[in-house]
Design a protein around this motif. Structure first.
Motif, PDB file in Angstrom:
ATOM      1  N   SER A  79      -4.307   3.585   2.742  1.00  0.00           N
ATOM      2  CA  SER A  79      -5.753   3.788   2.644  1.00  0.00           C
ATOM      3  C   SER A  79      -6.063   5.276   2.646  1.00  0.00           C
ATOM      4  N   ALA A  80      -6.965   5.696   1.752  1.00  0.00           N
ATOM      5  CA  ALA A  80      -7.429   7.082   1.696  1.00  0.00           C
ATOM      6  C   ALA A  80      -8.897   7.045   1.283  1.00  0.00           C
ATOM      7  N   ALA A  81      -9.764   7.526   2.143  1.00  0.00           N
ATOM      8  CA  ALA A  81     -11.197   7.368   1.930  1.00  0.00           C
ATOM      9  C   ALA A  81     -11.683   7.952   0.614  1.00  0.00           C
ATOM     10  N   ASP A  82     -10.978   8.973   0.097  1.00  0.00           N
ATOM     11  CA  ASP A  82     -11.467   9.644  -1.104  1.00  0.00           C
ATOM     12  C   ASP A  82     -10.935   9.063  -2.406  1.00  0.00           C
ATOM     13  N   TRP A  83      -9.906   8.161  -2.324  1.00  0.00           N
ATOM     14  CA  TRP A  83      -9.401   7.662  -3.605  1.00  0.00           C
ATOM     15  C   TRP A  83      -8.781   6.268  -3.592  1.00  0.00           C
ATOM     16  N   SER A 128      -4.326  -9.856  -4.307  1.00  0.00           N
ATOM     17  CA  SER A 128      -4.717  -8.649  -3.570  1.00  0.00           C
ATOM     18  C   SER A 128      -5.790  -7.907  -4.359  1.00  0.00           C
ATOM     19  N   THR A 129      -6.807  -7.447  -3.662  1.00  0.00           N
ATOM     20  CA  THR A 129      -7.851  -6.654  -4.296  1.00  0.00           C
ATOM     21  C   THR A 129      -7.855  -5.246  -3.708  1.00  0.00           C
ATOM     22  N   PHE A 130      -8.325  -4.300  -4.507  1.00  0.00           N
ATOM     23  CA  PHE A 130      -8.419  -2.921  -4.031  1.00  0.00           C
ATOM     24  C   PHE A 130      -9.366  -2.142  -4.932  1.00  0.00           C
ATOM     25  N   ALA A 131      -9.799  -0.996  -4.444  1.00  0.00           N
ATOM     26  CA  ALA A 131     -10.634  -0.073  -5.213  1.00  0.00           C
ATOM     27  C   ALA A 131      -9.942   1.276  -5.268  1.00  0.00           C
ATOM     28  N   THR A 132     -10.064   1.952  -6.409  1.00  0.00           N
ATOM     29  CA  THR A 132      -9.424   3.254  -6.551  1.00  0.00           C
ATOM     30  C   THR A 132     -10.194   4.101  -7.553  1.00  0.00           C
ATOM     31  N   ARG A 133      -9.884   5.373  -7.581  1.00  0.00           N
ATOM     32  CA  ARG A 133     -10.472   6.279  -8.571  1.00  0.00           C
ATOM     33  C   ARG A 133      -9.560   7.487  -8.749  1.00  0.00           C
ATOM     34  N   ASP A 134      -9.837   8.278  -9.782  1.00  0.00           N
ATOM     35  CA  ASP A 134      -9.082   9.507 -10.002  1.00  0.00           C
ATOM     36  C   ASP A 134      -9.247  10.441  -8.807  1.00  0.00           C
ATOM     37  N   GLU A 324      -4.255  10.094 -11.873  1.00  0.00           N
ATOM     38  CA  GLU A 324      -5.214   9.150 -12.433  1.00  0.00           C
ATOM     39  C   GLU A 324      -5.285   7.877 -11.581  1.00  0.00           C
ATOM     40  N   GLY A 325      -6.481   7.315 -11.465  1.00  0.00           N
ATOM     41  CA  GLY A 325      -6.695   6.131 -10.640  1.00  0.00           C
ATOM     42  C   GLY A 325      -6.451   4.827 -11.376  1.00  0.00           C
ATOM     43  N   ASN A 326      -5.299   4.680 -11.985  1.00  0.00           N
ATOM     44  CA  ASN A 326      -4.927   3.427 -12.656  1.00  0.00           C
ATOM     45  C   ASN A 326      -3.684   2.832 -11.996  1.00  0.00           C
ATOM     46  N   TRP A 327      -3.639   2.910 -10.677  1.00  0.00           N
ATOM     47  CA  TRP A 327      -2.408   2.665  -9.916  1.00  0.00           C
ATOM     48  C   TRP A 327      -2.751   2.111  -8.542  1.00  0.00           C
ATOM     49  N   LEU A 328      -1.968   1.146  -8.089  1.00  0.00           N
ATOM     50  CA  LEU A 328      -2.102   0.561  -6.760  1.00  0.00           C
ATOM     51  C   LEU A 328      -1.119   1.234  -5.819  1.00  0.00           C
ATOM     52  N   ALA A 329      -1.580   1.652  -4.645  1.00  0.00           N
ATOM     53  CA  ALA A 329      -0.710   2.243  -3.625  1.00  0.00           C
ATOM     54  C   ALA A 329      -0.373   1.174  -2.582  1.00  0.00           C
ATOM     55  N   TYR A 330       0.913   0.816  -2.479  1.00  0.00           N
ATOM     56  CA  TYR A 330       1.310  -0.136  -1.448  1.00  0.00           C
ATOM     57  C   TYR A 330       1.450   0.541  -0.086  1.00  0.00           C
ATOM     58  N   ASN A 331       2.329   1.565  -0.003  1.00  0.00           N
ATOM     59  CA  ASN A 331       2.654   2.147   1.296  1.00  0.00           C
ATOM     60  C   ASN A 331       3.413   3.451   1.111  1.00  0.00           C
ATOM     61  N   ASP A 332       3.649   4.141   2.221  1.00  0.00           N
ATOM     62  CA  ASP A 332       4.445   5.376   2.183  1.00  0.00           C
ATOM     63  C   ASP A 332       5.676   5.255   3.077  1.00  0.00           C
ATOM     64  N   GLY A 333       6.185   4.023   3.214  1.00  0.00           N
ATOM     65  CA  GLY A 333       7.264   3.756   4.154  1.00  0.00           C
ATOM     66  C   GLY A 333       8.655   4.055   3.631  1.00  0.00           C
ATOM     67  N   HIS A 334       9.556   4.335   4.570  1.00  0.00           N
ATOM     68  CA  HIS A 334      10.976   4.533   4.285  1.00  0.00           C
ATOM     69  C   HIS A 334      11.793   3.743   5.298  1.00  0.00           C
TER      70      HIS A 334
END
Length: 380
Positions: A79-83, A128-134, A324-334
């Motif tokens: 989650s990122a409030a700006d994108w 799954s639903t989500f919102a995103t932008r550039d 560009e905001g044409n992409w779903l972010a799952y996580n930043d895990g390792h």
């Protein structure tokens, strides 16, 4: 839990309701390309877009093997409030149990499914639903940004199993950043070095393994996004600059007409892509993607483009500071341990995973594994 008949009825209805027709998707891509011009790639924050992604698993039995099946499917938890704003997840399945599990170190969410031993056709459909932008950062205008907490800074500077920060990684980072003073100068130098010295290897399976020490030691700096962007992240961390990979999947065509930088079909089962961020004081988390520059070099029509090609130059300029905001972010895990599995940890969780009779299936072969992922843009 539903009966198999109910599952199949629900799945058919949802597929009909949510999938964007292929001809409409292709028309969208063609329109974007025609409108954008030959060498424009300039993402900037604007209108939010809403998407729905449907992941369907039809776990294949193994010949001559018996035993229960289980699966782990990444859910949008970044989650990122700006994108990027993850929405809801819902599912229909014949599994005996379906539980959302959160990785304790990175907060990566996954749906863990366990089927009864006698189930011959394990299935699940997840919506799954989500919102995103550039997003874009003006790197000429630093501002006041809340600092990372000590815990966050430690997390995004530490080594992982596949991203060490000592040895050849540290030596390489020191050479690249020699004479640079600010973190911005150092990170930009690392970005330019990765763009200049690596290449996208079409023969690499999936998105690559992300084993950056092996990559550097081999002297053959070819790979895909999980290799090249992990290299960028590791070199930054070795230089003392917090950085991270974000693992996700492309969901729509590029609005700038770049065929190589978008999903060009509503079926996105093989459209996984990881991006990278670096933390810069005065700017916060900054979008980067050197791997996509190399993808434009290799794949953007007509292919095998020169570094001074207009489209390469435009992408190279933009992808340190924007994406560009044409992409779903799952996580930043390792180093993800799959709950309930005795198998090895994952370097990252970007693909559905499954085991049958305790044998892990090949997540990079969706046709044999039998999973599909489809995306559609929806109204707000």
């Amino acid at each position: 839990m539903t009966s198999r008949r109910d599952f199949l009825k629900a799945g058919a209805a949802l597929a009909a309701a949510t999938t964007l027709p292929a001809h409409a998707f292709a028309q969208s891509a063609a329109t974007a390309g025609a409108a954008a011009g030959a060498a424009t790639f300039a993402p900037s924050p604007g209108k939010w877009r809403q998407f729905e992604v449907v992941t369907t698993l039809d776990v294949a039995p193994l010949d001559g093997k018996s035993g229960p099946a289980q699966a782990w499917v990444p859910l949008p938890s970044y989650s990122a409030a700006d994108w990027f704003k993850p929405g809801e997840n819902r599912w229909t399945t014949n599994a005996a149990s379906a539980t959302v599990v959160k990785d304790p170190h990175y907060g990566s969410d996954m749906l863990h499914l366990v089927w009864a031993a006698g189930e011959t056709a394990p299935k699940v459909e997840i919506i799954s639903t989500f919102a995103t932008r550039d997003r874009a950062t003006d790197l000429s205008k630093p501002g006041t940004v809340a600092a990372l907490t000590p815990e966050e800074r430690s997390l995004f500077l530490k080594a992982t199993d596949l991203i060490p920060t000592d040895g050849i990684v540290k030596t390489t980072a020191d050479k690249i950043t020699a004479g640079k003073t600010s973190d911005l100068e150092k990170s930009r130098a690392i970005y330019e070095w990765v763009v200049e010295n690596t290449y996208r290897n079409a023969a690499t399976r999936g998105c690559g393994t992300g084993d950056i020490a092996a990559l550097l030691t081999s002297g053959n700096l070819g790979g895909k996004c999980a290799d090249l962007n992990a290299l960028f992240v590791g070199l930054n961390r070795a230089a003392g600059i917090p950085a991270r990979d974000i693992y996700g999947i492309r969901v729509a065509p590029s609005a700038f007409g770049y065929k190589s930088l978008g999903a060009n079909s509503p079926t996105i089962s093989k459209a996984q892509h990881c991006r990278a961020e670096v933390w810069l004081d005065g700017f916060g988390w900054v979008a980067t993607d050197p791997a996509d520059v190399r993808k434009v070099v290799l794949e953007e029509p007509p292919g095998k483009n020169a570094m001074d090609d207009a489209k390469v130059v435009a992408a190279r300029k933009a992808l340190f500071g924007s994406w560009e905001g044409n992409w779903l972010a799952y996580n930043d895990g390792h180093d993800i341990a799959l709950p309930g599995s005795s198998g090895p940890k994952l370097g990252f969780l970007m693909y559905p995973q499954a085991e049958v009779a305790s044998l892990r299936q090949d997540c990079l072969d969706p046709d044999a594994f039998r999973y599909t992922i489809k995306a559609s843009e929806i109204s707000a």
